[in-house]
Design a protein around this motif. Sequence first.
Motif, short mmCIF file in Angstrom:
data_model
loop_
_atom_site.label_atom_id
_atom_site.label_comp_id
_atom_site.label_asym_id
_atom_site.label_seq_id
_atom_site.Cartn_x
_atom_site.Cartn_y
_atom_site.Cartn_z
N ASP A 140 -7.39 0.75 6.00
CA ASP A 140 -7.49 -0.01 4.76
C ASP A 140 -8.98 -0.19 4.47
O ASP A 140 -9.83 0.11 5.32
CB ASP A 140 -6.81 -1.38 4.90
N TYR B 180 -7.09 -0.68 -0.80
CA TYR B 180 -6.44 0.51 -0.24
C TYR B 180 -6.99 1.75 -0.94
O TYR B 180 -7.19 1.74 -2.16
CB TYR B 180 -4.92 0.44 -0.45
N SER C 217 0.80 -1.24 0.00
CA SER C 217 0.00 0.00 0.00
C SER C 217 0.82 1.28 0.00
O SER C 217 0.26 2.37 0.04
CB SER C 217 -0.93 0.02 1.22
#
Length: 290
Positions: A184, A281, A52
């Motif tokens: 997230d 994400y 991410s």
Amino acid sequence: MACREASHAGSWYTDNAEELAQELDQWLRSSGLPKLTNARAVIAPHAGYEFSGRCAAYAFANIDPERVQRVFLLGPSHHHYTRKCALSTASIYKTPLGDLPIDREVYDELRASGRFEDMDLSIDEAEHSMEMHLPYLAKVFQGTSVKIVPIMVGACPPDTEAAYGRLLAKYIDDPTNFFSISSDFCHWGSRFGYQYHEKNRGPIYKSIEALDQSGMDIIESGNPDAFQEYLREFENTICGRHPIGVFLHMLKHCTTRMRIKFVQYEQSSQCKSMRDSSVSYASAVVTALT
């Protein structure tokens, strides 16, 4: 003076300062986003940087460090159960790119409210949700005297989220404060106990995207009650739902008009069968409207 070690450095991201600085710099530049003088907050992911880190850059690239004096961090608790918000017992959060001191004055104000509990250093260091934002903040605010205000947000019921939102609202009205919200999005797969699939959306990953997009649209509307309703209906496994909930209540009760805009969305992999799994994400920037 207690320090919170960068406990996930060397595993979730590199502990080599030079490599880390280059990696973050490259991601920030490749986002192509300008620094915004009216940016007041971001929502950004907190997985390992290989998953991410690139997406997170789309949030942190918006920050103009010139006028910001402190950054409030709101992150969920993955390991420690509490129905309240918790403050660190450390004075400094370490990162490979430099140490970030906690703003004692603001912490004293928050503690005086009687609404916060303290988290042990071991709980603090086990949690990754705020730590994954720290290297980006250290990079963006390099050369400044910025302080941080870490707040771990527990599994707060809706009325508790609202109470914290009212309490924190005054801080976002101050343009020298910035908020970094850690979350997230959908955790999909049998290992997460969540396999929602709208078949009319096509492949599973498209269904996940539509589900997340619906949540992001509601977050952009700034309506905390609509967000609660969405979570009740779809049970989307957004791990930072409580920090986001608190933040939406802050925006509801502050006097500055704000706009939330999601600028990047990614999935760790594309789920096509029920055996697959993925984590989503998303990065957003929150700007003050004049």
